[in-house]
Write a protein that holds these residues in place. Structure first.
Motif, PDB file in Angstrom:
ATOM      1  N   GLY A  42       0.742  -1.234  -0.031  1.00 61.44           N
ATOM      2  CA  GLY A  42       0.163   0.016  -0.073  1.00 61.44           C
ATOM      3  C   GLY A  42       0.809   1.196   0.202  1.00 61.44           C
ATOM      4  O   GLY A  42       0.342   2.344   0.023  1.00 61.44           O
ATOM      5  N   SER A  93      -6.214   4.709  -2.610  1.00 55.41           N
ATOM      6  CA  SER A  93      -6.501   3.660  -3.423  1.00 55.41           C
ATOM      7  C   SER A  93      -6.772   4.330  -4.773  1.00 55.41           C
ATOM      8  O   SER A  93      -6.580   3.616  -5.830  1.00 55.41           O
ATOM      9  N   THR A 123      -3.150  -3.083   6.708  1.00 56.62           N
ATOM     10  CA  THR A 123      -2.528  -3.155   5.363  1.00 56.62           C
ATOM     11  C   THR A 123      -3.610  -4.009   4.824  1.00 56.62           C
ATOM     12  O   THR A 123      -4.199  -3.751   3.461  1.00 56.62           O
ATOM     13  N   ARG A 126      -6.643  -2.328   3.540  1.00 55.86           N
ATOM     14  CA  ARG A 126      -6.366  -1.295   2.438  1.00 55.86           C
ATOM     15  C   ARG A 126      -6.369  -2.208   1.184  1.00 55.86           C
ATOM     16  O   ARG A 126      -7.132  -1.771   0.099  1.00 55.86           O
ATOM     17  N   GLN A 127      -5.928  -3.369   1.397  1.00 57.31           N
ATOM     18  CA  GLN A 127      -6.021  -4.206   0.265  1.00 57.31           C
ATOM     19  C   GLN A 127      -7.564  -4.696  -0.274  1.00 57.31           C
ATOM     20  O   GLN A 127      -7.958  -4.809  -1.018  1.00 57.31           O
ATOM     21  N   ARG A 184      -9.326  -2.082  -1.798  1.00 64.82           N
ATOM     22  CA  ARG A 184      -8.692  -1.737  -3.322  1.00 64.82           C
ATOM     23  C   ARG A 184      -9.452  -3.262  -3.907  1.00 64.82           C
ATOM     24  O   ARG A 184      -9.053  -3.218  -5.141  1.00 64.82           O
TER      25      ARG A 184
END
Length: 274
Positions: A67, A111, A261, A264-265, A268
């Motif tokens: 990220g 993002s 993390t 965040r993934q 996305r």
């Protein structure tokens, strides 16, 4: 989603293209992948989509967890090490196309920035100036100029004696030798060694070693090691003391950092690019 174009980064002639920005993707397999020291005419953003990256330049080491990205200005010699099963995107920016930092730095990527880089990597890189791709690149570069920097950096000293210590710590991150012990090892007085470290890195020995441990810890966590395994590899007698050090440095404990993390993934799209 458009097909992702995979290139051999060492043979992709990105520096010859006049476009404001071009992108490509690199995937590693079960083993780590490390590039030889090289440089580019264009500036380069190295983006960790999955796994982590350690970027080494002459005077420092930059850690790029998932990220994030490390910005490397054009002409700066560097090497990149990607963790096993990592997925990395490279964005090459034409000099003058964006107001980017003059020095290496780690950038926290939104993002939107990540999705635009992924999208660009799936396009023909010789896009014309008036194309939709060129317009999207304009948005990407504008957003990239506003990305905040993060202090995921370890300064590397130039002194041969300090380089000896750095190599020893790289080979054995669990080494807990004191300044006095290192001073005897490199044939210096404790005061002279402490002064030399401060002068070349701007940090005390304790701060410098802690920053080294953060780099190693982030790399270990990116490779899927547990918090306990990471703490043991760094020579901590208890997991709690390692967690305390990590939280004081990065603002949150390692498990929460890793979950952040993962979130965040997920935001996305939680996808593995095929």
């Amino acid at each position: 989603m458009a097909e992702i174009h995979r290139f051999d980064v060492d043979h992709f002639e990105h520096d010859d293209l006049p476009q404001p920005a071009v992108a490509l993707m690199l995937e590693t397999q079960r083993n780590d992948s490390e590039s030889a020291v090289h440089q580019h005419r264009k500036g380069q953003l190295v983006v960790a989509y999955r796994g982590g990256i350690v970027c080494t330049v002459e005077d420092g080491v930059w850690m790029v967890p998932s990220g994030f990205g490390v910005w490397i200005p054009g002409g700066v010699a560097h090497s990149n090490r990607v963790t096993a099963n990592g997925q990395v995107f490279f964005l090459f920016v034409e000099p003058g196309a964006a107001s980017m930092p003059e020095h290496c730095c780690t950038l926290a990527l939104s993002s939107l920035i990540l999705e635009l880089i992924i999208h660009l990597s799936g396009q023909v890189q010789t896009y014309p100036d008036n194309s939709s791709t060129a317009r999207l690149v304009g948005v990407l570069l504008e957003q990239l100029e506003q990305a905040p920097s993060e202090q995921l950096y370890l300064p590397l000293p130039a002194s041969p004696r300090l380089r000896t210590i750095a190599r020893s710590l790289a080979q054995d991150p669990s080494n807990r030798a004191t300044v006095a012990e290192w001073a005897r090892h490199v044939a210096m007085s404790e005061r002279s060694l402490a002064r030399l470290i401060k002068g070349e890195t701007g940090l005390s020995f304790g701060q410098w070693r802690k920053q080294w441990q953060i780099i190693v810890a982030l790399q270990s966590l990116a490779e899927g090691e547990s918090v306990q395994q990471t703490a043991e590899a760094l020579g901590y007698e208890s997991v709690s003391s390692f967690i305390t050090m990590f939280r004081k440095t990065l603002g949150e404990p390692p498990a929460r950092y890793v979950r952040g993390t993962a979130v965040r993934q997920y935001a996305r799209g939680s996808r593995t690019l095929e």
